[in-house]
Scaffold this motif. Structure first.
Motif, PDB file in Angstrom:
ATOM      1  N   ASN A 178      50.793  49.920  38.392  1.00  0.00           N
ATOM      2  CA  ASN A 178      49.854  50.984  38.045  1.00  0.00           C
ATOM      3  C   ASN A 178      50.440  52.027  37.097  1.00  0.00           C
ATOM      4  OD1 ASN A 178      48.941  50.250  41.157  1.00  0.00           O
ATOM      5  ND2 ASN A 178      47.257  50.610  39.761  1.00  0.00           N
ATOM      6  N   PHE A 179      51.735  51.899  36.765  1.00  0.00           N
ATOM      7  CA  PHE A 179      52.316  52.737  35.715  1.00  0.00           C
ATOM      8  C   PHE A 179      52.867  51.788  34.674  1.00  0.00           C
ATOM      9  CE2 PHE A 179      54.829  55.792  33.471  1.00  0.00           C
ATOM     10  CZ  PHE A 179      54.083  56.956  33.594  1.00  0.00           C
ATOM     11  N   ILE A 180      52.209  51.725  33.550  1.00  0.00           N
ATOM     12  CA  ILE A 180      52.384  50.600  32.639  1.00  0.00           C
ATOM     13  C   ILE A 180      52.609  51.072  31.201  1.00  0.00           C
ATOM     14  CG2 ILE A 180      51.223  48.784  33.912  1.00  0.00           C
ATOM     15  CD1 ILE A 180      49.356  51.127  31.604  1.00  0.00           C
ATOM     16  N   SER A 181      52.934  50.114  30.355  1.00  0.00           N
ATOM     17  CA  SER A 181      53.077  50.395  28.922  1.00  0.00           C
ATOM     18  C   SER A 181      52.002  49.636  28.160  1.00  0.00           C
ATOM     19  CB  SER A 181      54.458  49.975  28.426  1.00  0.00           C
ATOM     20  OG  SER A 181      54.655  48.579  28.613  1.00  0.00           O
ATOM     21  N   LYS A 182      51.674  50.136  27.003  1.00  0.00           N
ATOM     22  CA  LYS A 182      50.721  49.446  26.149  1.00  0.00           C
ATOM     23  C   LYS A 182      51.283  48.075  25.771  1.00  0.00           C
ATOM     24  CE  LYS A 182      48.113  49.882  21.851  1.00  0.00           C
ATOM     25  NZ  LYS A 182      47.931  50.672  20.610  1.00  0.00           N
ATOM     26  N   GLY A 183      50.437  47.056  25.841  1.00  0.00           N
ATOM     27  CA  GLY A 183      50.865  45.696  25.538  1.00  0.00           C
ATOM     28  C   GLY A 183      51.363  44.925  26.747  1.00  0.00           C
ATOM     29  N   GLN A 184      51.537  45.602  27.880  1.00  0.00           N
ATOM     30  CA  GLN A 184      52.033  44.934  29.093  1.00  0.00           C
ATOM     31  C   GLN A 184      50.954  44.030  29.689  1.00  0.00           C
ATOM     32  OE1 GLN A 184      53.829  47.607  31.930  1.00  0.00           O
ATOM     33  NE2 GLN A 184      53.450  46.220  33.643  1.00  0.00           N
ATOM     34  N   ILE A 185      51.371  42.914  30.279  1.00  0.00           N
ATOM     35  CA  ILE A 185      50.465  42.022  31.002  1.00  0.00           C
ATOM     36  C   ILE A 185      50.484  42.418  32.476  1.00  0.00           C
ATOM     37  CG2 ILE A 185      49.934  39.647  31.642  1.00  0.00           C
ATOM     38  CD1 ILE A 185      49.514  40.250  28.690  1.00  0.00           C
ATOM     39  N   VAL A 186      49.311  42.732  33.006  1.00  0.00           N
ATOM     40  CA  VAL A 186      49.176  43.170  34.390  1.00  0.00           C
ATOM     41  C   VAL A 186      48.385  42.122  35.170  1.00  0.00           C
ATOM     42  CG1 VAL A 186      48.325  44.989  35.923  1.00  0.00           C
ATOM     43  CG2 VAL A 186      49.223  45.575  33.666  1.00  0.00           C
ATOM     44  N   THR A 187      48.809  41.847  36.402  1.00  0.00           N
ATOM     45  CA  THR A 187      48.099  40.904  37.268  1.00  0.00           C
ATOM     46  C   THR A 187      47.211  41.670  38.242  1.00  0.00           C
ATOM     47  OG1 THR A 187      49.895  39.288  37.145  1.00  0.00           O
ATOM     48  CG2 THR A 187      48.340  39.061  38.972  1.00  0.00           C
ATOM     49  N   PHE A 188      45.923  41.331  38.261  1.00  0.00           N
ATOM     50  CA  PHE A 188      44.953  41.981  39.125  1.00  0.00           C
ATOM     51  C   PHE A 188      44.477  41.020  40.216  1.00  0.00           C
ATOM     52  CE2 PHE A 188      44.766  44.303  35.172  1.00  0.00           C
ATOM     53  CZ  PHE A 188      44.661  45.623  35.580  1.00  0.00           C
ATOM     54  N   THR A 189      44.149  41.592  41.371  1.00  0.00           N
ATOM     55  CA  THR A 189      43.630  40.795  42.486  1.00  0.00           C
ATOM     56  C   THR A 189      42.350  41.434  43.017  1.00  0.00           C
ATOM     57  OG1 THR A 189      45.854  40.101  43.126  1.00  0.00           O
ATOM     58  CG2 THR A 189      44.121  39.844  44.770  1.00  0.00           C
ATOM     59  N   ILE A 190      41.319  40.622  43.158  1.00  0.00           N
ATOM     60  CA  ILE A 190      40.046  41.048  43.745  1.00  0.00           C
ATOM     61  C   ILE A 190      39.887  40.318  45.070  1.00  0.00           C
ATOM     62  CG2 ILE A 190      37.534  41.107  43.483  1.00  0.00           C
ATOM     63  CD1 ILE A 190      38.048  40.860  40.422  1.00  0.00           C
ATOM     64  N   ALA A 191      39.608  41.061  46.140  1.00  0.00           N
ATOM     65  CA  ALA A 191      39.363  40.454  47.451  1.00  0.00           C
ATOM     66  C   ALA A 191      37.999  40.921  47.951  1.00  0.00           C
ATOM     67  CB  ALA A 191      40.456  40.849  48.443  1.00  0.00           C
ATOM     68  N   THR A 192      37.123  39.972  48.274  1.00  0.00           N
ATOM     69  CA  THR A 192      35.796  40.297  48.785  1.00  0.00           C
ATOM     70  C   THR A 192      35.347  39.198  49.737  1.00  0.00           C
ATOM     71  OG1 THR A 192      33.551  40.980  48.162  1.00  0.00           O
ATOM     72  CG2 THR A 192      34.561  39.233  46.846  1.00  0.00           C
ATOM     73  N   THR A 193      34.071  39.178  50.074  1.00  0.00           N
ATOM     74  CA  THR A 193      33.540  38.221  51.039  1.00  0.00           C
ATOM     75  C   THR A 193      32.370  37.462  50.439  1.00  0.00           C
ATOM     76  OG1 THR A 193      34.186  39.674  52.863  1.00  0.00           O
ATOM     77  CG2 THR A 193      32.588  37.959  53.370  1.00  0.00           C
ATOM     78  N   PHE A 194      32.331  36.162  50.687  1.00  0.00           N
ATOM     79  CA  PHE A 194      31.212  35.356  50.189  1.00  0.00           C
ATOM     80  C   PHE A 194      29.964  35.737  50.980  1.00  0.00           C
ATOM     81  CE2 PHE A 194      28.748  31.856  48.689  1.00  0.00           C
ATOM     82  CZ  PHE A 194      29.385  31.381  47.556  1.00  0.00           C
ATOM     83  N   PRO A 195      28.854  36.044  50.294  1.00  0.00           N
ATOM     84  CA  PRO A 195      27.670  36.545  51.003  1.00  0.00           C
ATOM     85  C   PRO A 195      26.840  35.440  51.660  1.00  0.00           C
ATOM     86  CG  PRO A 195      27.227  36.422  48.662  1.00  0.00           C
ATOM     87  CD  PRO A 195      28.674  36.042  48.830  1.00  0.00           C
ATOM     88  N   THR A 196      25.915  35.873  52.502  1.00  0.00           N
ATOM     89  CA  THR A 196      24.938  34.969  53.101  1.00  0.00           C
ATOM     90  C   THR A 196      23.679  34.959  52.232  1.00  0.00           C
ATOM     91  OG1 THR A 196      24.084  36.779  54.459  1.00  0.00           O
ATOM     92  CG2 THR A 196      25.757  35.347  55.443  1.00  0.00           C
TER      93      THR A 196
END
Length: 455
Positions: free
Chosen positions: A175-193
Motif C-alpha cells: 500500500n506504499f508504492i512507487s510509480k511503475g510498480q506491479i501490485v498484486t490485488f486480492t478480492i474475496a467475496t461470496t457466490f450469490p444465490t
C-alpha cells in the motif's frame, strides 16, 4: 341374567361410540406432533460463522375434530389466514422480520459451512433469520405442510438463503508504492444465490481502478477450486475504465444445479501497474444480475521529495542539476518531466532521463516514490558556484499503516567560486612577486651597463 347381558351390551356399545369420537373431545388448540419434518437452508456464506434462528410462526393444531392453522401472537399483524384457517399469506415480510427479531427462536444453530439442517420439526410454517459477517440475509420462510396430499402429511423443506448483499474484501500486497510498480490485488467475496433458472442470470465482479492499469488475472477460485481460464477485460463506452470479471458461466442452468456454488467463497487475484504519481484508489463492486451486492476498496500511497538549491546567504539558485540514487544501487534513477517537477519512470519510457534540474526558483521535486533512502548527487552547479560534492540524502519512511502520501523537503548549499578559501598558505604568490622584482632589477642593470659602455 338376560338383564345383565343387556346392560353389558349397552356399556360395550357406549365404549365403542366413545372410542370412535375420541378426537372430537381433544382439547381445542392441541399441538399436532405426530408429523415431523426436516428444514434445510442452503447457500449460506462459506467460512463465515452464520447464526441461523428459526421461529414457528404458524402452528398446526387439532380442535373440534379438525385440523387448523394458528398464527403466533407476535406474527398476527403480518400473517393472515383464510376463512377456513387452512392456508396463510404473509402480507408484510419486512414487518414480520422486525417482529421476529426479539422473539425466542424455536431452534438455533451456528454454522461455518453453506448448509444448516434442522431435524424433527413439527409441521407448520417457520420464519428463518440468518446473520453473519460476510452476507446480509433477507427473511426466509419454510412450510412443512404437504397440502398436495389427500390426508394429513408433512414434507421436508429445502430453501436457498435469500441475500440482499455480500461483503467484499479488497486488499493489496503493498500500500506504499512507487510509480511503475506491479501490485498484486486480492478480492474475496461470496457466490450469490439465484431465485430461478434464467438465461439472464449473471454474476460479475467489476473493478474500477484509479491510478492503476490491470494487466492480468492470475487466479480465480470458487469454494477453493481453481477456475481454469478465468480472465477479465476493460469495458468500452460508459464502461470504459471498468475492469469486469464475468463468472456468469458458473451459475447452474437447471433447477437442480442452479445454486451449486451459492454461498461458496470466491477469491480473485490479479496484477496491476501503478500509473499515477500520487498513489492509487481501487474500488470493486459485485453484481447479481443488475443488483449491486457489495463493495470493497483499497488505496495506495507514494512519497515525493522537494530540494531547494541555495547559496550561503539563503538565496535560491537556478541552474543546478542532479542525479538521484536509491538505497545502495549505483545506477541513477530515471525520471520524466521538466521545469523542476519530475516523475519516477522506467528507463524505457519516452523522455526518460537520469538528470533532473531545478527550476528558476531553485526548486526541484521528484514524485512517485516508495519508501527508501534517496541520495541527490549534484552534477552541475549554478554559474559562479562550486558543486556541493556531499549532495544530500533523504529518507522516506511511512508508518506501518501507510495511510497517506509523504512529502519530504531539504536543501543543498553551494559556495561562490570568488569566495573560495585559499589553501596551503600564500602558495606561489610570493614567488611570482619575487620573480617580477628580479626581472625589473635585471633590466635596470642591463640598461645601466650599456650607457656606461657608450661613454
Amino acid at each position: 341374567m338376560s338383564k345383565i347381558k343387556k346392560v353389558l351390551a349397552m356399556l360395550l356399545a357406549l365404549a365403542m361410540v366413545l372410542g370412535t369420537t375420541l378426537t372430537t373431545f381433544a382439547a381445542v388448540g392441541e399441538l399436532v406432533q405426530d408429523y415431523k419434518s426436516t428444514i434445510i437452508i442452503n447457500g449460506l456464506a462459506d467460512g463465515d460463522e452464520t447464526t441461523v434462528n428459526i421461529y414457528q410462526a404458524v402452528t398446526l393444531v387439532e380442535g373440534d375434530g379438525a385440523y387448523e392453522w394458528v398464527v403466533a401472537e407476535w406474527a398476527k399483524d403480518y400473517i393472515v389466514l383464510n376463512q377456513e384457517k387452512t392456508a396463510y399469506v404473509i402480507e408484510n415480510p419486512d414487518g414480520l422480520k422486525e417482529a421476529t427479531i426479539p422473539q425466542s427462536p424455536t431452534e438455533s444453530q451456528n454454522v461455518t459451512g453453506t448448509t444448516a439442517t434442522f431435524a424433527d420439526m413439527n409441521v407448520g410454517a417457520y420464519v428463518i433469520l440468518a446473520s453473519g459477517e460476510k452476507a446480509v440475509y433477507n427473511l426466509m420462510v419454510a412450510d412443512t405442510y404437504d397440502a398436495s396430499q389427500t390426508y394429513m402429511a408433512a414434507k421436508d423443506a429445502v430453501i436457498n438463503a435469500k441475500t440482499s448483499g455480500y461483503n467484499v474484501d479488497k486488499s493489496a500486497n503493498d500500500n506504499f508504492i512507487s510509480k511503475g510498480q506491479i501490485v498484486t490485488f486480492t478480492i474475496a467475496t461470496t457466490f450469490p444465490t439465484f431465485k430461478e433458472v434464467s438465461e439472464d442470470n449473471s454474476f460479475k465482479i467489476v473493478d474500477t481502478p484509479t491510478g492503476l492499469t490491470i494487466t492480468e488475472v492470475t487466479k480465480v477460485t470458487i469454494g477453493g477450486a481453481t477456475l481454469n481460464g478465468a480472465s477479465g477485460a476493460y469495458g468500452a463506452g460508459d464502461d470504459a475504465g471498468n475492469y469486469t470479471i464475468d463468472l456468469s458461466n458458473q451459475i447452474g442452468t437447471t433447477v437442480e444445479t442452479l445454486n451449486d456454488n451459492a454461498g461458496k467463497q470466491v477469491i480473485v487475484t490479479y496484477e496491476a501497474e501503478v500509473t499515477a504519481d500520487n498513489g492509487y484508489s481501487n474500488t470493486v463492486n459485485t453484481f447479481r444480475n443488475d443488483q449491486k451486492l457489495g463493495e470493497g476498496k483499497t488505496e495506495g500511497f507514494t512519497g515525493d521529495i522537494t530540494i531547494t538549491k541555495k547559496d550561503e546567504n539563503d538565496n535560491s539558485l537556478k541552474g543546478a542539476e542532479f542525479s538521484v540514487f536509491k538505497n545502495d544501487v549505483t545506477e541513477a534513477l530515471y525520471f520524466t518531466g521538466s521545469n523542476g517537477v519530475y516523475s519516477l519512470a522506467n528507463k524505457d519510457a519516452e523522455g526518460a532521463n537520469q538528470t533532473i534540474a531545478v527550476n528558476d526558483s531553485g526548486v526541484v521535486q521528484i514524485k512517485g516514490l516508495d519508501e527508501g533512502t534517496y541520495h541527490f548527487k549534484e552534477t552541475k552547479a549554478p554559474d559562479g558556484y562550486s558543486i556541493n560534492t556531499n549532495g544530500v540524502t533523504v529518507i522516506i519512511e511511512p508508518d506501518e499503516s501507510a495511510t497517506a502520501n509523504i512529502s519530504v523537503k531539504d536543501e543543498i548549499i553551494d559556495t561562490q567560486l570568488s569566495s573560495l578559501p585559499s589553501t596551503g598558505g600564500i602558495g606561489t604568490t610570493i614567488f611570482t612577486i619575487g620573480g617580477c622584482l628580479i626581472m625589473i632589477v635585471a633590466a635596470g642593470l642591463f640598461f645601466a651597463s650599456r650607457r656606461k659602455s657608450a661613454k
